[in-house]
Structure formats: structure tokens, C-alpha cells
Design a protein around this motif. Structure first.
Motif, PDB file in Angstrom:
ATOM      1  N   LEU A 116       0.834  -1.198   0.000  1.00  0.00           N
ATOM      2  CA  LEU A 116       0.000   0.000   0.000  1.00  0.00           C
ATOM      3  C   LEU A 116       0.874   1.255   0.000  1.00  0.00           C
ATOM      4  N   PRO A 117       0.412   2.294  -0.693  1.00  0.00           N
ATOM      5  CA  PRO A 117       1.163   3.558  -0.685  1.00  0.00           C
ATOM      6  C   PRO A 117       1.377   4.057   0.743  1.00  0.00           C
ATOM      7  N   MET A 118       2.552   4.555   1.005  1.00  0.00           N
ATOM      8  CA  MET A 118       2.953   5.135   2.292  1.00  0.00           C
ATOM      9  C   MET A 118       3.205   4.104   3.389  1.00  0.00           C
ATOM     10  N   ALA A 119       3.107   2.830   3.077  1.00  0.00           N
ATOM     11  CA  ALA A 119       3.320   1.803   4.095  1.00  0.00           C
ATOM     12  C   ALA A 119       4.810   1.606   4.363  1.00  0.00           C
ATOM     13  N   VAL A 120       5.103   1.238   5.598  1.00  0.00           N
ATOM     14  CA  VAL A 120       6.451   0.816   5.963  1.00  0.00           C
ATOM     15  C   VAL A 120       6.386  -0.679   6.258  1.00  0.00           C
ATOM     16  N   ASN A 121       7.498  -1.345   6.072  1.00  0.00           N
ATOM     17  CA  ASN A 121       7.534  -2.785   6.290  1.00  0.00           C
ATOM     18  C   ASN A 121       8.175  -3.107   7.635  1.00  0.00           C
ATOM     19  N   ILE A 122       7.380  -3.702   8.515  1.00  0.00           N
ATOM     20  CA  ILE A 122       7.892  -4.247   9.771  1.00  0.00           C
ATOM     21  C   ILE A 122       7.384  -5.687   9.810  1.00  0.00           C
ATOM     22  N   PRO A 123       8.202  -6.632   9.382  1.00  0.00           N
ATOM     23  CA  PRO A 123       7.734  -8.014   9.304  1.00  0.00           C
ATOM     24  C   PRO A 123       7.187  -8.543  10.639  1.00  0.00           C
ATOM     25  N   PHE A 124       6.186  -9.390  10.509  1.00  0.00           N
ATOM     26  CA  PHE A 124       5.544 -10.002  11.668  1.00  0.00           C
ATOM     27  C   PHE A 124       6.564 -10.659  12.584  1.00  0.00           C
ATOM     28  N   THR A 125       7.548 -11.343  12.008  1.00  0.00           N
ATOM     29  CA  THR A 125       8.556 -12.027  12.820  1.00  0.00           C
ATOM     30  C   THR A 125       9.337 -11.039  13.686  1.00  0.00           C
ATOM     31  N   ASP A 126       9.557  -9.823  13.184  1.00  0.00           N
ATOM     32  CA  ASP A 126      10.242  -8.798  13.979  1.00  0.00           C
ATOM     33  C   ASP A 126       9.352  -8.304  15.116  1.00  0.00           C
ATOM     34  N   ILE A 127       8.084  -8.064  14.808  1.00  0.00           N
ATOM     35  CA  ILE A 127       7.145  -7.571  15.830  1.00  0.00           C
ATOM     36  C   ILE A 127       7.015  -8.565  16.979  1.00  0.00           C
ATOM     37  N   MET A 128       7.051  -9.844  16.664  1.00  0.00           N
ATOM     38  CA  MET A 128       6.845 -10.864  17.691  1.00  0.00           C
ATOM     39  C   MET A 128       8.084 -11.140  18.540  1.00  0.00           C
ATOM     40  N   LYS A 129       9.214 -10.557  18.181  1.00  0.00           N
ATOM     41  CA  LYS A 129      10.425 -10.757  18.983  1.00  0.00           C
ATOM     42  C   LYS A 129      10.250 -10.132  20.355  1.00  0.00           C
ATOM     43  N   GLU A 130      10.816 -10.760  21.349  1.00  0.00           N
ATOM     44  CA  GLU A 130      10.683 -10.295  22.728  1.00  0.00           C
ATOM     45  C   GLU A 130      11.215  -8.879  22.922  1.00  0.00           C
ATOM     46  N   LYS A 131      12.312  -8.537  22.250  1.00  0.00           N
ATOM     47  CA  LYS A 131      12.943  -7.237  22.438  1.00  0.00           C
ATOM     48  C   LYS A 131      12.496  -6.191  21.422  1.00  0.00           C
ATOM     49  N   PHE A 132      11.402  -6.446  20.688  1.00  0.00           N
ATOM     50  CA  PHE A 132      10.906  -5.490  19.712  1.00  0.00           C
ATOM     51  C   PHE A 132      10.432  -4.223  20.410  1.00  0.00           C
ATOM     52  N   ASP A 133      10.863  -3.062  19.914  1.00  0.00           N
ATOM     53  CA  ASP A 133      10.483  -1.769  20.489  1.00  0.00           C
ATOM     54  C   ASP A 133      10.169  -0.806  19.355  1.00  0.00           C
ATOM     55  N   ILE A 134       8.891  -0.682  19.008  1.00  0.00           N
ATOM     56  CA  ILE A 134       8.495   0.154  17.883  1.00  0.00           C
ATOM     57  C   ILE A 134       8.823   1.628  18.119  1.00  0.00           C
ATOM     58  N   GLU A 135       8.782   2.053  19.371  1.00  0.00           N
ATOM     59  CA  GLU A 135       9.104   3.453  19.661  1.00  0.00           C
ATOM     60  C   GLU A 135      10.562   3.765  19.346  1.00  0.00           C
ATOM     61  N   ALA A 136      11.454   2.920  19.811  1.00  0.00           N
ATOM     62  CA  ALA A 136      12.886   3.149  19.604  1.00  0.00           C
ATOM     63  C   ALA A 136      13.324   2.805  18.184  1.00  0.00           C
ATOM     64  N   ASP A 137      12.856   1.671  17.669  1.00  0.00           N
ATOM     65  CA  ASP A 137      13.313   1.197  16.362  1.00  0.00           C
ATOM     66  C   ASP A 137      12.707   1.967  15.189  1.00  0.00           C
ATOM     67  N   PHE A 138      11.493   2.469  15.345  1.00  0.00           N
ATOM     68  CA  PHE A 138      10.803   3.121  14.228  1.00  0.00           C
ATOM     69  C   PHE A 138      10.308   4.526  14.564  1.00  0.00           C
ATOM     70  N   ASN A 139      10.736   5.060  15.681  1.00  0.00           N
ATOM     71  CA  ASN A 139      10.397   6.427  16.082  1.00  0.00           C
ATOM     72  C   ASN A 139       8.882   6.670  16.077  1.00  0.00           C
ATOM     73  N   VAL A 140       8.147   5.749  16.674  1.00  0.00           N
ATOM     74  CA  VAL A 140       6.694   5.855  16.758  1.00  0.00           C
ATOM     75  C   VAL A 140       6.302   6.149  18.197  1.00  0.00           C
ATOM     76  N   GLU A 141       5.609   7.266  18.394  1.00  0.00           N
ATOM     77  CA  GLU A 141       5.146   7.601  19.734  1.00  0.00           C
ATOM     78  C   GLU A 141       3.938   6.729  20.080  1.00  0.00           C
ATOM     79  N   LYS A 142       3.776   6.418  21.349  1.00  0.00           N
ATOM     80  CA  LYS A 142       2.663   5.557  21.767  1.00  0.00           C
ATOM     81  C   LYS A 142       1.301   6.172  21.453  1.00  0.00           C
TER      82      LYS A 142
END
Length: 117
Positions: free
Chosen positions: A35-61
């Protein structure tokens, strides 16, 4: 609890900078068309124990995250995980298979727009 959203509404919200559109499919699937404007964060990465969307992708809660996959079944699991992390997550109902617009696609290291069938 995460929310559900239609694919058209998720795209509309991301165009208005009201959220992040996330494709949870593999990098290979993402490159074949997303989809236009989408970023790719694979499911396998999201499910990792140490996944941190705020730090890794600069997303505020506070910023909504709209997650999609091919059918909506994998993205629902990703939405649950993001919700458990305090992220306001939305699962795109039906996934990309319900999308009837243009996709961004990588071809020869360039991104182009292609029409879905």
C-alpha cells in the motif's frame, strides 16, 4: 484491546498523517507490492521479545498504527502484540487482498506504482 479498520480508512488516515501504515508481511512480499505510504515491519520482527516500535521506528505511543497483511489473520496477531505494548493498534480488516487501487512495487531497485487487478 486493538481496533478494526477498513483498508480505505487506514489509507485515508495515513495520508492525513494521523497514523503509521505498517505492512507485516515479509520483506519479499512487501517489495512485490504494498500500500502507498506503508512501511515494512515483518511479523517475525514484531513478535520478537525485544521489539520496540518506539525506539526502532520512532513511533510515539499516542500515534495510531494501522497493520495489514494479505488477509488480516497475521496482522491481527501483530495488532494484539502492539496493543500489549501500549500502542494504539488497528487491524486492517481483510488485508491487502481487499484493496483495489495502486500498489507501490520495487522493480530494478526503483519504486513504481502498479494497478491491482
Amino acid at each position: 484491546m486493538f481496533d478494526l479498520i477498513s483498508i480505505s480508512e487506514a489509507i485515508k488516515q495515513s495520508y492525513a498523517s494521523k497514523g503509521l501504515l505498517v505492512d507485516v508481511r515479509s520483506e519479499e512480499a512487501f517489495k512485490k507490492g504494498h500500500l502507498p505510504m506503508a512501511v515494512n515491519i515483518p511479523f517475525t520482527d514484531i513478535m520478537k521479545e525485544k521489539f520496540d516500535i518506539e525506539a526502532d521506528f520512532n513511533v510515539e505511543k499516542e500515534r495510531p498504527v494501522f497493520v495489514y497483511c494479505d488477509t488480516g489473520s497475521t496482522s491481527i496477531l501483530a495488532a494484539r502484540k502492539l496493543d500489549s505494548m501500549g500502542i494504539h493498534a488497528y487491524n486492517v480488516v481483510g488485508g491487502i487482498m481487499f484493496y483495489k487501487g495502486y500498489l507501490e512495487k520495487e522493480k530494478n531497485d526503483l519504486w513504481t506504482m502498479v494497478r491491482t487487478s
